[in-house]
Structures are given as structure tokens and as C-alpha cells.
Design a protein around this motif. Sequence first.
Motif, mmCIF file in Angstrom:
data_model
loop_
_atom_site.group_PDB
_atom_site.id
_atom_site.type_symbol
_atom_site.label_atom_id
_atom_site.label_comp_id
_atom_site.label_asym_id
_atom_site.label_seq_id
_atom_site.Cartn_x
_atom_site.Cartn_y
_atom_site.Cartn_z
ATOM 1 N N PHE A 194 69.445 52.681 1.739
ATOM 2 C CA PHE A 194 68.031 52.629 1.347
ATOM 3 C C PHE A 194 67.272 53.655 2.173
ATOM 4 C CE2 PHE A 194 68.655 47.827 0.452
ATOM 5 C CZ PHE A 194 69.220 48.111 -0.782
ATOM 6 N N GLU A 195 66.494 54.470 1.500
ATOM 7 C CA GLU A 195 65.868 55.600 2.173
ATOM 8 C C GLU A 195 64.989 55.180 3.346
ATOM 9 O OE1 GLU A 195 64.160 58.321 -0.604
ATOM 10 O OE2 GLU A 195 63.342 59.550 1.043
ATOM 11 N N LYS A 196 64.190 54.096 3.111
ATOM 12 C CA LYS A 196 63.265 53.658 4.159
ATOM 13 C C LYS A 196 64.043 53.196 5.394
ATOM 14 C CE LYS A 196 60.230 50.194 4.392
ATOM 15 N NZ LYS A 196 59.859 48.931 3.766
ATOM 16 N N ASP A 197 65.103 52.409 5.139
ATOM 17 C CA ASP A 197 65.938 51.916 6.237
ATOM 18 C C ASP A 197 66.585 53.084 6.976
ATOM 19 O OD1 ASP A 197 65.311 49.468 5.211
ATOM 20 O OD2 ASP A 197 67.369 48.674 5.261
ATOM 21 N N ARG A 198 67.097 54.048 6.189
ATOM 22 C CA ARG A 198 67.819 55.178 6.786
ATOM 23 C C ARG A 198 66.906 55.927 7.747
ATOM 24 N NH1 ARG A 198 69.889 57.229 2.458
ATOM 25 N NH2 ARG A 198 68.354 58.844 1.983
ATOM 26 N N ALA B 136 77.399 61.429 10.184
ATOM 27 C CA ALA B 136 78.205 60.578 9.309
ATOM 28 C C ALA B 136 77.305 59.783 8.360
ATOM 29 C CB ALA B 136 79.065 59.642 10.147
ATOM 30 N N ILE B 137 76.185 59.278 8.882
ATOM 31 C CA ILE B 137 75.273 58.475 8.052
ATOM 32 C C ILE B 137 74.648 59.344 6.964
ATOM 33 C CG2 ILE B 137 73.046 57.263 8.065
ATOM 34 C CD1 ILE B 137 73.846 56.219 10.878
ATOM 35 N N ILE B 138 74.236 60.554 7.346
ATOM 36 C CA ILE B 138 73.587 61.444 6.368
ATOM 37 C C ILE B 138 74.574 61.802 5.257
ATOM 38 C CG2 ILE B 138 72.623 63.770 6.060
ATOM 39 C CD1 ILE B 138 71.404 63.379 8.931
ATOM 40 N N GLN B 139 75.840 62.020 5.667
ATOM 41 C CA GLN B 139 76.827 62.403 4.667
ATOM 42 C C GLN B 139 77.225 61.257 3.748
ATOM 43 O OE1 GLN B 139 80.183 64.371 6.416
ATOM 44 N NE2 GLN B 139 78.932 66.163 6.877
ATOM 45 N N ASP B 140 77.275 60.052 4.282
ATOM 46 C CA ASP B 140 77.779 58.933 3.484
ATOM 47 C C ASP B 140 76.942 57.693 3.766
ATOM 48 O OD1 ASP B 140 79.232 57.246 1.955
ATOM 49 O OD2 ASP B 140 81.057 57.285 3.182
ATOM 50 N N PRO B 141 75.684 57.701 3.319
ATOM 51 C CA PRO B 141 74.774 56.598 3.691
ATOM 52 C C PRO B 141 75.253 55.240 3.182
ATOM 53 C CG PRO B 141 73.737 58.089 2.093
ATOM 54 C CD PRO B 141 75.013 58.733 2.514
ATOM 55 N N ARG B 142 76.029 55.209 2.096
ATOM 56 C CA ARG B 142 76.513 53.935 1.552
ATOM 57 C C ARG B 142 77.439 53.223 2.535
ATOM 58 N NH1 ARG B 142 79.214 50.087 0.958
ATOM 59 N NH2 ARG B 142 80.066 49.141 -0.922
ATOM 60 N N ASN B 143 78.029 54.006 3.429
ATOM 61 C CA ASN B 143 79.118 53.437 4.219
ATOM 62 C C ASN B 143 78.701 52.937 5.601
ATOM 63 O OD1 ASN B 143 81.742 52.701 3.946
ATOM 64 N ND2 ASN B 143 82.554 54.533 4.922
ATOM 65 N N TYR B 144 77.377 52.843 5.859
ATOM 66 C CA TYR B 144 76.971 52.393 7.198
ATOM 67 C C TYR B 144 75.873 51.345 7.141
ATOM 68 C CZ TYR B 144 79.878 56.064 8.973
ATOM 69 O OH TYR B 144 80.968 56.824 9.249
#
Lengths: 483, 330
Positions: free
Chosen positions: A359-363, A403-411
Amino acid sequence: MGQLFGNYDVGDFYDEMFAAPGQVRPHYREVLERFEGMVDGEVERKQALATATFLNQGITFTVYSDNQGTERIFPFDLFPRIIPSEEWEHVERGLVQRIQALNQFLHDIYHEQRIVKEGIIPEEVVKSAKHFRPEFMGFDVPKDIYIHICGSDLIRDHEGKYLVLEDNGRCPSGVSYVLENRQVMKRVFPQLFGRVKVRPVDHYGQELLNLLRHVAPPNCPKPEEPTVVLLTPGIYNSAYFEHSYLARAMGIEIVVGQDLIVRDDVVYMKTTKGLKRVDVIYRRIDDDFIDPTVFRKDSVLGVPGIVGAYRKGNVNLANAIGTGIADDKVMYYFVPRMIKFYLGEEPILPNVPTWLTMFEKDRKYVLDHLPELVIKSANESGGYGMLIGPHATKEEHEKFRQAIIQDPRNYVAQPVISLSRSPSFCDGVVEGRHVDLRPYILSGEKITIIPGGLTRVALRKGSLVVNSSQGGGSKDSWVVDGE
Amino acid sequence: MLSRVADSLYWMARYIERAENNSRILDVNLQVTLDDENTGVDGDKIDWEPILASLEDQKLFNSLYEVTNADTVCEFVTFAKENPNSIRSSVAAARENARTVREYISSEMWERINGLYLWLNSPAARQMFASSAIDFFRHVVDCSHQFHGTTAATLTHGEGWHFLQIGKYLERADSTSRILDLKYHILLPRGEEVGGNVDTIQWQAVLKSCSAFEAYRKIHTGQVTPWSVAEFILLHDSFPRSIRFCVEGVDAALHRISGCERGHFCTDAERLSGRLCSDLNFTRIADVFKIGLHEYLDGIQLRLIEISSAMHSKYCEWMEPAGGQEQQQA
């Protein structure tokens, strides 16, 4: 207060034993008395006796990091963790509620997917879940039970509130330590058990067997007398001791992949008297490895054709195939919503507050606050793939940021929780160490939870990681009557 | 019972028995060499080479050590990890097999094997070995006896027990034949005659290494002769380490497993064991010496291997060779 606890520092944490410095919680009084009454050297003697018991019985796990396959014992701390019965009943209610919701969720996700259609869980989260098995859409598991054996990890925050940290719905391990720890404690402190009424755990094997027999597959030739086996990856698996322990406790055969053979979609074991049909398999092998003809082709641990037999209703597997989707840490985020959606209830045991970086806001929040947060990869376990912000270096922060920026679904991210502490023996003195609790939940004809569970303790000073691979140990966990 | 479990029980018993017999052989050889007069490098070689010959391990030994003497041979047969038949390797293999059948054997049995394994790998074992090797070997033999005693007293005497018996007796028959054969490899010192003092001491040593000296003395009060020793060790009907007794044990266990009556056969293994039994029952020691003791023992060893493979293919044939555990064939 005697010498053992004279210098005990409660610190800035919730302490399981002391409400305040020098102020013992009532359910710990008897134990305190017993420990205070010990003569010089008695603690060391008892600790040595306990260690020798584990070693002689071969209650060890194998460490591969040094290439020798060294066997070590899981460090055992003599000081019990005590849970008053009222508190335990609250935990129990929460766990029952949670497992019911998870089970309904798994049924739904492999059938109508109402929870997706009604917008509670985004479709992409389901589709991208690593352990989702679309091959099993529309498949009905025997008795509609998916997670037969669950080991949820609970922690307590600074106020002592129980929170669920994760659900282990695939092959949770550690229950043999619960049973063995109790045996050892009885051997080392026989008188104590006479004075404190500790709820027994010994019936776990029987309950597990009842459950496995209850979930016999539809085509079982003798449903009242199904043949149950435990499937292990083999003696080189770090949990092999546990597999063999449970097989002994249930009086069933323990088999490796090569002991089984599938003919005409029926699973048999190879015996000295020929082939014998198998009905229920308590498998301690992950989905990925269970059938090389369906999942990982390179697996030598599994049984070719076993999934076909499962589909035909000729054999049942516990836990069911595809439960891993509920272990996904992103799915964890949605469990409180599942409870509301399926049961119409408020969660009794809350989750740890969690941000989803998808979720963009969470990220944005997570990336701005990395040094304060715990970051977890969605599908790792055992303390791997994890960043504890405050204890990590700048480079590690950077690595996870990328890692989060590349694969936000996975964290996912969580605040650092100050786990509660329990007195523990550390080099001859008693000091507070952080603990968690893993109760074992059995879902069969009814839901059974053996009182207590596995208390893991981070024996390294200040450490919050309780995993055995990272310096963790365990304690006997007692549920006792009282407030 | 699972084929793999039967296989593991069989090998567990074999490896424990192998550790015991290696200890016996070394113990006796140490004692004999303390008495003899062979000295120098050649003397060491004369004293210790027969051990390697009877264990059929010379090649591996020569690739690991440069000289043959008490130290190197004892190290090789006792501790060497490179030697899959060393006492330590055998106990480790027994324990590995025990681990795979933990749920089948009793906890007491496991604790015996595990205790011996932990001890052999501890400094305490090395210390004992250094201060008195003879004590060390006796201890290993004691542990093996304790294991068998614990097994007899705590394990159900069902199918698994019979597989254990087969492993134990096959290995013991094989080892006993090797111990007897050891005498064949030991050369008499120059000037010594067959039947002389040294010869007698050596035959006594053979008896002692099978714990047979006292039992033998109860029957034969006169001179220790090669004929009577060989007869006792090969053909005695009730001494528990004689080859005949062991083969009887194998045959009985095989028949108990299949339910077939003794004296008949319904598997190949039973046919082979039954035939070897009756050969041993109806052989005179004079016939053995006519063929030659060494040649006769070679024949026995081959027939034991045949029984073992026939048993294996009947009951454990499910094991795919590629995926199964690799085991050291005797």
C-alpha cells in the motif's frame, strides 16, 4: 528476597514474574520459594542433569553451518514460565476463534473466494501469494479441515497484552520439546509438582492420533480403523527427533518417501509382508517437496503420485496442501478482518500493528521510519529475511529499502515490540530474558489446545530473537490454577 | 513391519556385533604380543599383519599408514574414521541405524547405543585407551553385552527382534570364522614346532578372544590342540559364539519370521541357512582339516554372505539401490 533474586532487575519491560521490583506475582510464589530454598550448587547440578538427559536421549537438532552436521541440544532453561489459568483461558478462546477463521478462509479461498469478491482482501494479494495452490481450486478436503495442526506464535507487549505474531499453518515444529521439557522438569523438581498444580500436557500424542484418525479420506476401506503414518524427510532433518518422538507417542509408523509407493492412485507402504495401504499421512514435508510429479521436480524426499491419490480421496494429508497461503505475512495482516468477515466477531487476540508496503501510504511511512521498525519478508521463517531496524546498520537499512522498492508485495513492517521477559538462569545468576509462546492447536472433531505450549527464550542478553538457530532456548510452560 | 525398519534393525545389530568382535581381536592380539619375542620393525609386522589379513582391510590400511605396528593397527581398527569397519565407525553406523528406527526400539536400547557413541567420541575414551588399551576393549565388549541384554529385556520379541537376531548371529558367525582364521595367518617363529609352547599359547588366545577358554576347559582337560580348538569353535552345539550355534540362531530366526517349520523352507534364505546348518551338524573336524581349515572357513564366509543377500532380497528388496542407504557389506 533471597540471594537468587536479590539483584534481579525487572527493567523497562513486562516481567512475567514480578509486578514491580521485589513484588512477586501470586502464581509465581510457590516456585520462588522452592528456588530460593536451593542450596549452593543445586541449580548447576540440576541444570547439568537436565542437559545430560537431553543429550543421552538424543534430543538434538542438527546444525549444518559448520559442515560437520553437529548435533546440539536446544538449550533448556530450568526456570519455568507460569501462566495463570484465567489468562490461559483468554488465550485459548482467542486461538480457537483464530483457527476457525483461518480454516473458513482456506475453504473460501479454494472455492468461491467470497472474501475477495466482497473486497476484504485484494485479489492481487491472493494471486501473488507464494504458497497459493490454484491447482486445488474446488477441491474438497476431508471433513473440511485444512490446518489440522497449527502453532501460532504469541508475544506479550509492555503491558502484558497477548498479541499474535504469526500463524504457522504448514508444519509447525517444537511440540516434542513441550513434552520433553515437562518430563525433564518432573525428573529434576519432583516435589514442586506435588505443590503446584500444573495442567498436564502428556495427552498430546493421543489427541493428535484421534485427530488424524478422524480425518480419514472418503475412500478409506476401514474408516473406523485407518492406517496413519508420519512422513519425515529423514534423519538428517533438523526436526527428525521430533518426528520420531511423535510417531512413538502415537504408536504409528514413521516413513520416508522411499517407504511409500503409489499404485493406481492408492498409497502403500513397503513392508516385509508386502504392500500395506496407507490412509492418513501426517506429513512433515512442505508442499513443494511432497510430490516430484506435481511440485518441485528435483525433490527426492517426496512420493511420486501422492498428490493424485490425495485428489482421488484415497489418502489424506495433514496439514492439507495449500495452507501456506495463510502463513504469508501479508495475509496475516488480514486475519482480524477474516475473523469479522467469517465469524462476525471482534478478534480476541489482536495482531501486532502491521504496515503493508504494497500500500503506497504504508510504504511511504515504512521507508521514512526504517531504523525504528522490524521488516519481515512475507514468506521466510526461522528468523531469516528479517531486519530489526534499531539493531541494524545503515547498509542493512539501505539493502531492505531497495528490496522493498523492488518488490513491495513481499514485505511487511511492524513496530519493535518489547517482548515480555521471564527470569532465566544465565551463567549462575538469574536475569530477565525475552520470551514468546507457541501453543499447539489441534483441529479434529473438536479443537484441542494443550495447556501452555513452547516458551522460547532469547538467551543472549538484550536479544529479541528466540529462534533456536539464533541463540534461543526453551522453558517448560505451566498453566496453573489461580488468577 | 516396514522393510526399511527391518533392514535398519538388522544392520544395527550387525554393527554393534562388529564393534565387539574387533575389540576382542585386538584385545587378544595385544595380550599375545606381550608374551612373544618378536622384536624390531619386522617383529611388529609379524605380530600385527595377521589382524589386517583376517579383517581383509590391508589395502585401505596401507593407503593410510606407513608402518605396521601395534599403534597403527590399533588406531586403524579402533578409531580411524576413514575405516568404515573401525570400532568407532561401526558404533556410529549402529547409532545411525538406531536413529532411523527410534520409534521401533526401546528408549533403553537407544540410550545404550547413544551412550557408547558419545563416549567413544569423548576425551575419556582416548584417555582410557592410552592408559590401558585392554581395559578399553573390555569396556566396548561390556557395552555390547549390555546392549544385547537391554534388548532382550525391553524389546518385544516379535518380527523386529528376529531381524536383530539375524544381524547379530550372521556377524558373529562371520567374525568367529575370522578369529579362527587369524591363527592361519600367524606364522610360528623359526624353530618353533606345531604343538609347541608358542603354538599352544596362540591356540589358547583364539579361544580367549571368543570368550571360549573357560567353556573349552570344561570339556577338554588335556592339551590344547588345534583340532579340539577348531572343533569347539566351529562345531560346538551350544556354545553361544560357535559358528554352528550362530547359524542355528540365524536359521531359527528366519523361520520365525516366515512362520515356516524348521527343517523345511519357504524362502531362499531358509533353504541356504538350513543347508549350512545341516552341514555343520554332520561335519567331523577331520573332514574340515582334510579340506584345509582356511579354505573351509572361506567357504563358510561366502555362504553367510549368500544367506544375508537372500534374506535382504526377500524382505528388504523394496529399497531402490540409488535411494537407499549405503551399507558396508561384510
